[in-house]
Design an enzyme around this catalytic site. Structure first.
Site, short mmCIF file in Angstrom:
data_model
loop_
_atom_site.label_atom_id
_atom_site.label_comp_id
_atom_site.label_asym_id
_atom_site.label_seq_id
_atom_site.Cartn_x
_atom_site.Cartn_y
_atom_site.Cartn_z
N ASP A 185 -15.58 -18.80 44.39
CA ASP A 185 -14.67 -19.85 43.92
C ASP A 185 -13.95 -20.72 44.96
O ASP A 185 -14.27 -21.87 45.12
CB ASP A 185 -13.62 -19.24 42.99
N GLU A 423 -9.99 -5.85 43.18
CA GLU A 423 -10.97 -6.94 43.24
C GLU A 423 -11.26 -7.29 44.71
O GLU A 423 -12.40 -7.49 45.08
CB GLU A 423 -10.37 -8.14 42.50
#
Ligand code: 2M8
Length: 453
Positions: A185, A423
């Site tokens: 991203d 994450e």
């Protein structure tokens, strides 16, 4: 949450506990036939997450592992594209941007309702997952799993064909990414191309991710989100038609990391060709994509920096940034001994894993020597276990067993010490960041915890 472990180097007892806790994360996120990428932040089925998750499931139940991938491929588009999200969670589990922002029904290639997906894709780790599932399949289950691999294989070939053709009309061997959401991203790799978009007015929207995480500095900025959503609007306008997108769309980047994963995935499909009973023409096709991918990466290797570089199709500009993606030749298991040696030296230099201030000798998403480096911000510095898993796998295949073992033990140590299947992780402190109970982190921890083969 994992209780902090004193002996993170891994006695039999501690690694068994870590394994049990990783398995518990997958079970908790299991929605029956697919797995949430994480319980709250990512409640749907994500494409490359599912591939890693299937590898995790393979250690618990190879049938369940195959189901994960079969469910994902049930949403494959007629072009061959495997969508980056299949929207499966109910209305009580919101995610932004949801299916209405994508309006995939505007494309004749999208699967029919009630299946709802996005119209972009992510790195093709799926064939690598199938290869791992097959390696882990017990003798008694081989006939069933072989049958299921045979059924899935043509869909995998079609997926790779989409990437090798629609996403590479130049036949360069490199895949063109259409959107930062196609993997990493807010990586600084996209900053320039995003900055070229002068007007980004996607309409009003409310983000959920920053509320969920609580600390907005761990996530992309609103400036990024304006552009992400603006690009989604354009893709929608072109009805996800690749030819139209190629003609008009402003964000087209030859992504060397994505391309390296395709090389590796083509090798995995060739490795599975006998199991799947692949035709001669499929084998030839896969071998030619593999060669072309390797040649494309070799052409984009920058001898000065020792890294492979992305380039912007619209401007022709080379994107010279020190990020994990520059190790594409390693991720693709390059046969070029010179490139391999240069990359191995660089890997353990101060610019990457060998930074003396790092808590663990692991690969950061962005080099601490890079101006854009931010140690706690998503893809701009933190360590992502799945990236280190891909590197670990490559180093083992290339014969760097000791370095691979160190990556594995440091990765498990990082997870155990932080006490969380996070994450991503802060490289200087090893602190857990982003979402908790992230499925793919648990999945690679399960693979790393298994006895080495
Ligand atoms: C992240 O991306 C999503 C959008 O797809 C998000 O930020 O909302 C990325 O890390 C992506 O690579 C990953 O697949 C996804 C789910 O884990 O989260």
């Amino acid at each position: 949450m994992i209780s902090a472990m004193q002996d993170h180097e891994g006695t039999a007892d501690t690694s068994a506990k870590l394994r049990d806790r990783a398995a518990a994360v997958l079970h908790a996120n299991d929605a029956g036939q697919w797995t949430k990428a994480s319980p709250h932040l990512y409640p749907h089925q994500w494409s490359w997450d599912s591939a890693f998750i299937a590898i995790g499931w393979a250690h618990l139940d190879v049938r369940r592992a195959m189901t994960e991938l079969e469910q994902l491929f049930a949403a494959q588009w007629s072009t061959g594209l495997v969508p980056h999200i299949v929207f499966r969670a109910g209305p009580d589990e919101p995610y932004f941007p949801g299916p209405e922002w994508w309006d995939c029904a505007s494309s004749s290639a999208a699967p029919p309702l009630p299946i709802q997906t996005t119209g972009i894709c992510q790195p093709p780790v799926h064939a690598v997952a199938v290869q791992r599932i097959w390696q882990l399949t017990p003798q008694a289950q081989r006939p069933e799993i072989r049958g299921r691999i045979q059924a899935l294989y043509p869909r995998l070939v079609k997926w790779h064909r989409y990437l090798a053709t629609q996403r590479d009309p130049e036949a360069s061997g490199l895949v063109t990414a259409y959107h930062p959401w196609e993997g990493t991203d807010n990586s600084p790799r996209w900053d320039h191309a995003l900055a070229r978009i002068k007007v980004a007015e996607p309409g009003s929207y409310a983000r959920l991710d920053t509320t969920e995480i609580g600390d907005p500095s761990q996530r992309p900025t609103d400036w990024d989100y304006d552009r992400y959503l603006w690009l989604v609007g354009l893709l929608r306008k072109y009805r996800y038609n690749d030819a139209e997108i190629y003609r008009h769309y402003p964000f087209l980047i030859k992504d060397v990391f994505f391309s390296a994963i395709l090389v590796s995935a083509n090798a995995a499909l060739l490795d599975l060709a006998d199991v799947a009973g692949a035709s001669d023409s499929d084998r030839e096709q896969l071998a030619s994509w593999l060669d072309r991918g390797r040649a494309g990466l070799a052409r984009n290797f920058d001898t000065e920096s020792g890294l492979c570089v992305d380039y912007d199709v619209r401007t022709g500009e080379r994107i010279r940034l020190r990020t994990f993606a520059g190790f594409a030749p390693l991720f693709a298991q390059t046969a070029d001994a010179g490139q391999r040696a240069a990359q191995m030296r660089l890997l353990d230099s101060e610019d990457f894993c060998g930074n003396p201030r790092f808590r663990w000798r692991l690969l950061p998403s962005t080099s601490p020597s890079e101006g854009a480096f931010e140690p706690h911000n998503y893809w701009r510095g933190p360590i992502w276990p799945i990236i280190d898993w891909l590197l670990w796998r490559s180093l083992r295949m290339l014969g760097y067993r000791d370095r691979a073992d160190k990556l594995r033990s440091d990765s498990l140590g990082q997870i155990a010490e932080a006490g969380e299947f996070a994450e991503y992780f802060e490289p200087f402190t090893g602190k857990a960041l982003g979402s908790t109970q992230q499925s793919w982190t648990a999945a690679v921890a399960l693979d790393w915890s298994a006895p080495p083969d």
